[in-house]
Design a protein around this motif. Structure first.
Motif, PDB file in Angstrom:
ATOM      1  N   ALA A  97       4.168  12.968 -13.444  1.00 41.53           N
ATOM      2  CA  ALA A  97       3.549  13.173 -12.115  1.00 41.53           C
ATOM      3  C   ALA A  97       2.938  12.219 -11.670  1.00 41.53           C
ATOM      4  CB  ALA A  97       2.254  14.493 -12.560  1.00 41.53           C
ATOM      5  N   GLN A  98       2.409  11.205 -12.527  1.00 42.96           N
ATOM      6  CA  GLN A  98       1.727   9.814 -12.061  1.00 42.96           C
ATOM      7  C   GLN A  98       3.070   8.984 -10.907  1.00 42.96           C
ATOM      8  OE1 GLN A  98      -1.260   8.932 -12.607  1.00 42.96           O
ATOM      9  NE2 GLN A  98      -1.535  10.756 -13.479  1.00 42.96           N
ATOM     10  N   VAL A  99       4.097   9.103 -11.891  1.00 43.88           N
ATOM     11  CA  VAL A  99       5.266   8.390 -11.178  1.00 43.88           C
ATOM     12  C   VAL A  99       5.547   9.287  -9.753  1.00 43.88           C
ATOM     13  CG1 VAL A  99       7.639   7.693 -11.448  1.00 43.88           C
ATOM     14  CG2 VAL A  99       6.066   7.536 -13.455  1.00 43.88           C
ATOM     15  N   ASP A 100       5.619  10.698  -9.810  1.00 45.88           N
ATOM     16  CA  ASP A 100       5.788  11.145  -8.819  1.00 45.88           C
ATOM     17  C   ASP A 100       4.786  10.848  -7.490  1.00 45.88           C
ATOM     18  OD1 ASP A 100       7.386  13.389  -6.995  1.00 45.88           O
ATOM     19  OD2 ASP A 100       5.231  14.274  -7.389  1.00 45.88           O
ATOM     20  N   ILE A 101       3.696  10.951  -7.828  1.00 45.91           N
ATOM     21  CA  ILE A 101       2.569  10.856  -6.708  1.00 45.91           C
ATOM     22  C   ILE A 101       2.476   9.327  -6.257  1.00 45.91           C
ATOM     23  CG2 ILE A 101       0.658  10.443  -8.145  1.00 45.91           C
ATOM     24  CD1 ILE A 101      -0.792  12.300  -6.139  1.00 45.91           C
ATOM     25  N   SER A 102       2.952   8.329  -7.230  1.00 45.81           N
ATOM     26  CA  SER A 102       2.931   6.960  -6.748  1.00 45.81           C
ATOM     27  C   SER A 102       4.273   6.623  -5.823  1.00 45.81           C
ATOM     28  CB  SER A 102       2.687   6.105  -8.102  1.00 45.81           C
ATOM     29  OG  SER A 102       4.080   6.188  -8.664  1.00 45.81           O
ATOM     30  N   ALA A 103       5.173   7.260  -6.177  1.00 46.05           N
ATOM     31  CA  ALA A 103       6.292   7.308  -5.384  1.00 46.05           C
ATOM     32  C   ALA A 103       6.149   7.921  -3.928  1.00 46.05           C
ATOM     33  CB  ALA A 103       7.745   7.718  -6.095  1.00 46.05           C
ATOM     34  N   ARG A 104       5.644   9.016  -3.934  1.00 46.37           N
ATOM     35  CA  ARG A 104       5.298   9.606  -2.558  1.00 46.37           C
ATOM     36  C   ARG A 104       4.248   8.752  -1.967  1.00 46.37           C
ATOM     37  NH1 ARG A 104       2.618  14.652  -2.901  1.00 46.37           N
ATOM     38  NH2 ARG A 104       2.143  14.330  -5.207  1.00 46.37           N
ATOM     39  N   ARG A 105       3.537   8.205  -2.569  1.00 45.35           N
ATOM     40  CA  ARG A 105       2.564   7.194  -1.484  1.00 45.35           C
ATOM     41  C   ARG A 105       3.260   6.052  -1.041  1.00 45.35           C
ATOM     42  NH1 ARG A 105      -2.283   7.593  -6.399  1.00 45.35           N
ATOM     43  NH2 ARG A 105      -3.166   9.514  -5.547  1.00 45.35           N
ATOM     44  N   ALA A 106       4.163   5.545  -1.859  1.00 47.92           N
ATOM     45  CA  ALA A 106       4.904   4.375  -1.377  1.00 47.92           C
ATOM     46  C   ALA A 106       5.768   4.880  -0.141  1.00 47.92           C
ATOM     47  CB  ALA A 106       5.625   3.700  -2.398  1.00 47.92           C
ATOM     48  N   GLU A 107       6.382   6.034  -0.321  1.00 53.62           N
ATOM     49  CA  GLU A 107       7.265   6.649   0.916  1.00 53.62           C
ATOM     50  C   GLU A 107       6.232   6.845   2.172  1.00 53.62           C
ATOM     51  OE1 GLU A 107      10.696   7.119   1.133  1.00 53.62           O
ATOM     52  OE2 GLU A 107      10.879   6.361  -0.966  1.00 53.62           O
ATOM     53  N   ALA A 108       5.154   7.435   1.935  1.00 50.81           N
ATOM     54  CA  ALA A 108       4.230   7.550   2.925  1.00 50.81           C
ATOM     55  C   ALA A 108       3.985   6.235   3.674  1.00 50.81           C
ATOM     56  CB  ALA A 108       2.938   8.210   2.520  1.00 50.81           C
ATOM     57  N   VAL A 109       3.740   5.274   3.039  1.00 52.08           N
ATOM     58  CA  VAL A 109       3.422   3.983   3.658  1.00 52.08           C
ATOM     59  C   VAL A 109       4.744   3.495   4.312  1.00 52.08           C
ATOM     60  CG1 VAL A 109       2.911   1.519   3.145  1.00 52.08           C
ATOM     61  CG2 VAL A 109       1.525   3.233   2.197  1.00 52.08           C
ATOM     62  N   MET A 110       5.915   3.717   3.492  1.00 54.48           N
ATOM     63  CA  MET A 110       7.194   3.350   4.601  1.00 54.48           C
ATOM     64  C   MET A 110       7.391   4.092   5.630  1.00 54.48           C
ATOM     65  SD  MET A 110      10.948   2.106   2.804  1.00 54.48           S
ATOM     66  CE  MET A 110      11.305   3.867   2.124  1.00 54.48           C
ATOM     67  N   ASN A 111       7.089   5.293   5.576  1.00 56.88           N
ATOM     68  CA  ASN A 111       7.270   6.279   6.830  1.00 56.88           C
ATOM     69  C   ASN A 111       6.436   5.799   7.713  1.00 56.88           C
ATOM     70  OD1 ASN A 111       9.255   7.617   5.433  1.00 56.88           O
ATOM     71  ND2 ASN A 111       7.808   9.297   4.821  1.00 56.88           N
ATOM     72  N   TYR A 112       5.422   5.568   7.405  1.00 53.34           N
ATOM     73  CA  TYR A 112       4.170   5.205   8.647  1.00 53.34           C
ATOM     74  C   TYR A 112       4.784   3.647   9.231  1.00 53.34           C
ATOM     75  CZ  TYR A 112      -0.111   4.671  11.136  1.00 53.34           C
ATOM     76  OH  TYR A 112      -1.113   4.387  11.957  1.00 53.34           O
ATOM     77  N   LEU A 113       4.991   2.736   8.468  1.00 54.54           N
ATOM     78  CA  LEU A 113       5.488   1.379   8.950  1.00 54.54           C
ATOM     79  C   LEU A 113       6.811   1.756   9.853  1.00 54.54           C
ATOM     80  CD1 LEU A 113       5.117  -0.823   5.787  1.00 54.54           C
ATOM     81  CD2 LEU A 113       3.719  -0.575   7.993  1.00 54.54           C
ATOM     82  N   ALA A 114       7.779   2.437   9.475  1.00 52.13           N
ATOM     83  CA  ALA A 114       8.799   2.794   9.996  1.00 52.13           C
ATOM     84  C   ALA A 114       8.537   3.391  11.380  1.00 52.13           C
ATOM     85  CB  ALA A 114       9.937   3.686   9.238  1.00 52.13           C
ATOM     86  N   ALA A 115       7.640   4.394  11.351  1.00 50.26           N
ATOM     87  CA  ALA A 115       7.205   5.174  12.729  1.00 50.26           C
ATOM     88  C   ALA A 115       6.611   4.088  13.613  1.00 50.26           C
ATOM     89  CB  ALA A 115       6.200   6.155  12.130  1.00 50.26           C
TER      90      ALA A 115
END
Length: 161
Positions: A97-115
Motif C-alpha cells: 500500500a505504501q508503494v502504491d500511494i507513493s507511486a500515485r503521488r509521483a504520477e499526480a505530480v507528473m500529470n500536473y507538470l504535463a498539464a
C-alpha cells in the motif's frame, strides 16, 4: 531642547565604530554566492523540489500546486533538464500500500507538470513507499516530511526511477 539634543547625540554612531565592525549580517552565505541561473542549485533553492501530501492522499493541495507552478515555469525556461519524480510515503498500511500511494503521488505530480506544458518525455516517475524516510517518528505532524514527491533534475534518463 537640550534633552532632545542629548538624545540625538547619544543615538549617533561614530564612523570609527562602523568601520571597525565587519558587516557579517549582510555578507553572502558561503557556497550560495555564485548560483548560476538554470542550475540544479537554482532549482533547489529558488523553486523548490519537494511536493508534500496529506496522509493517505495523492491529491495536490494549493501549496503543492503553487510549488509545481514554479517548477513548470522554471522547466519551461530551461528545457534541457529532465525530471525524475520520486514518490515516498509514511502512511498507515502494508508495504504494498505504501508503494502504491507513493507511486500515485509521483504520477499526480507528473500529470500536473504535463498539464502545465512539460513534455511527458522529459519525465519519469516511481513510488518507493517507506524507503528513504526523512524523519522516523510516531507523531502524525512529524510524518508529513516523509509523504512527498521529489523532483530531481537529470541530464539524461537513467535506468531506474
Amino acid at each position: 531642547m537640550a534633552g532632545a539634543l542629548f538624545f540625538l547625540t547619544a543615538c549617533s554612531t561614530s564612523n570609527t565604530l562602523q568601520t571597525a565592525t565587519p558587516d557579517v549580517t549582510n555578507a553572502p552565505a558561503s557556497g550560495f554566492a555564485d548560483i548560476a541561473p538554470g542550475s540544479e542549485e537554482d532549482f533547489i533553492l529558488n523553486v523548490g523540489r519537494r511536493t508534500y501530501f496529506a496522509e493517505g492522499s495523492a491529491t495536490l493541495d494549493s501549496t503543492a500546486r503553487f510549488t509545481l507552478d514554479k517548477q513548470i515555469e522554471w522547466l519551461k525556461k530551461y528545457p534541457h533538464w529532465l525530471v525524475k519524480l520520486q514518490g515516498f510515503s509514511d502512511d498507515p498500511g502494508s508495504d504494498a500500500a505504501q508503494v502504491d500511494i507513493s507511486a500515485r503521488r509521483a504520477e499526480a505530480v507528473m500529470n500536473y507538470l504535463a498539464a502545465g506544458g512539460i513534455d511527458r518525455n522529459r519525465m519519469w516517475a516511481k513510488g518507493y513507499g517507506k524507503e528513504r524516510i526523512v524523519r522516523d517518528c510516531p507523531q502524525k505532524a512529524c510524518k508529513v516530511a516523509n509523504r512527498r514527491v521529489i523532483s530531481n533534475l537529470r541530464e539524461e534518463k537513467d535506468g531506474a526511477a
